[in-house]
Design a protein around this motif. Sequence first.
Motif, short mmCIF file in Angstrom:
data_model
loop_
_atom_site.label_atom_id
_atom_site.label_comp_id
_atom_site.label_asym_id
_atom_site.label_seq_id
_atom_site.Cartn_x
_atom_site.Cartn_y
_atom_site.Cartn_z
N VAL A 131 0.87 -1.18 0.00
CA VAL A 131 0.00 0.00 0.00
C VAL A 131 0.91 1.23 0.00
O VAL A 131 1.91 1.27 0.72
N ILE A 132 0.56 2.23 -0.81
CA ILE A 132 1.35 3.45 -0.93
C ILE A 132 0.53 4.65 -0.46
O ILE A 132 -0.62 4.81 -0.86
N ALA A 133 1.13 5.50 0.37
CA ALA A 133 0.50 6.75 0.80
C ALA A 133 1.40 7.91 0.41
O ALA A 133 2.52 8.04 0.92
N ALA A 144 -3.40 10.35 5.18
CA ALA A 144 -3.06 9.39 6.24
C ALA A 144 -4.26 8.52 6.59
O ALA A 144 -4.12 7.30 6.78
N ASP A 145 -5.44 9.13 6.69
CA ASP A 145 -6.64 8.34 6.99
C ASP A 145 -6.91 7.33 5.89
O ASP A 145 -7.31 6.19 6.15
N GLY A 146 -6.68 7.76 4.65
CA GLY A 146 -6.91 6.86 3.52
C GLY A 146 -6.00 5.65 3.55
O GLY A 146 -6.43 4.53 3.24
N VAL A 147 -4.75 5.86 3.94
CA VAL A 147 -3.84 4.71 3.96
C VAL A 147 -4.17 3.77 5.11
O VAL A 147 -4.06 2.54 4.97
N LEU A 148 -4.63 4.30 6.24
CA LEU A 148 -5.02 3.42 7.34
C LEU A 148 -6.23 2.58 6.96
O LEU A 148 -6.29 1.38 7.28
N ASP A 149 -7.17 3.19 6.25
CA ASP A 149 -8.33 2.43 5.76
C ASP A 149 -7.88 1.34 4.78
O ASP A 149 -8.37 0.20 4.82
N ALA A 150 -6.93 1.69 3.89
CA ALA A 150 -6.44 0.72 2.91
C ALA A 150 -5.71 -0.43 3.59
O ALA A 150 -5.84 -1.59 3.19
N THR A 205 2.60 18.08 8.09
CA THR A 205 3.68 18.05 9.09
C THR A 205 4.09 16.60 9.35
O THR A 205 4.97 16.08 8.69
N ASP A 206 3.40 15.94 10.29
CA ASP A 206 3.83 14.59 10.68
C ASP A 206 2.76 13.53 10.45
O ASP A 206 2.83 12.44 11.04
N GLU A 207 1.78 13.82 9.59
CA GLU A 207 0.67 12.87 9.41
C GLU A 207 1.15 11.48 9.00
O GLU A 207 0.61 10.46 9.45
N GLY A 208 2.18 11.42 8.14
CA GLY A 208 2.66 10.12 7.69
C GLY A 208 3.29 9.32 8.81
O GLY A 208 3.08 8.10 8.91
N ILE A 209 4.07 9.98 9.67
CA ILE A 209 4.69 9.29 10.81
C ILE A 209 3.62 8.82 11.78
O ILE A 209 3.67 7.69 12.28
N VAL A 210 2.65 9.68 12.07
CA VAL A 210 1.56 9.29 12.98
C VAL A 210 0.82 8.09 12.42
O VAL A 210 0.51 7.14 13.14
N ALA A 211 0.58 8.10 11.11
CA ALA A 211 -0.11 6.97 10.48
C ALA A 211 0.74 5.70 10.54
O ALA A 211 0.22 4.60 10.77
N ALA A 212 2.06 5.85 10.34
CA ALA A 212 2.94 4.69 10.39
C ALA A 212 2.94 4.07 11.78
O ALA A 212 2.87 2.83 11.93
N VAL A 213 3.02 4.90 12.80
CA VAL A 213 3.01 4.40 14.18
C VAL A 213 1.67 3.73 14.49
O VAL A 213 1.62 2.66 15.12
#
Length: 219
Positions: free
Chosen positions: A4-6, A34-40, A60-68
């Motif tokens: 999956v790619i965000a 970020a929400d979209g990748v978590l759903d995916a 800012t840090d949405e990608g890191i928050v989503a990764a964690v």
Amino acid sequence: MRIVIAEDDPLLREGLALLLRAEGLDVVATAGTADGVLDAIDTHKPDVAILDVRMPPTHTDEGIVAAVEARRRRPDLAVLVLSAYVEQSFATDLLAGGVTGLGYMLKERVGRVEEFLDALNRVAAGGTAIDPEVVAQLFTRSRQDTRLERLSPRERDVLGLMAEGLGNGAIAERLVVTDGAVHKHIRSIFAKLDLSPADQVDRRVAAVLRYLDDARRRT
């Protein structure tokens, strides 16, 4: 390998998907938020998630928050984070929870296809792939730790390559030394960082996290 790619830049997102599919990899979903990748991730249950650090709405840090958060939901998920430049606090936030199946790379490396695919495969296999520039900056900040000051320049080189996820053989090749010399340096690193073989921890991981954690505290 299911991926999956965000990435909020549609050109980069689709270009990355095309690159991976051309290599025979299965890109099961792409997302721009970020929400979209978590759903995916919840829907497709991929093996690997590739995420940009800065994503909408604040970039800012949405990608890191989503990764964690993705790792919290699925501890076995491999995560490769891409960033336009070194973001020290974000890198240490991501790595603080452990280094298995994690990567942090600069986006400029994506154009070096073999290097990027090697990092992706290493992370998917449960290893670590940390961009050398990230390691260099984190290591520089963490040298104020008195235990790290005990290390010789060559030992610091070895520890930096360990943090990139390289094994002993790859470190020996990079530094143009023997495997035996690398093994000797690593034993010395463990001793100087007070990492005993009696400790119930992976000393290799502990050595890397020792200076990453110190860098995070000083950020």
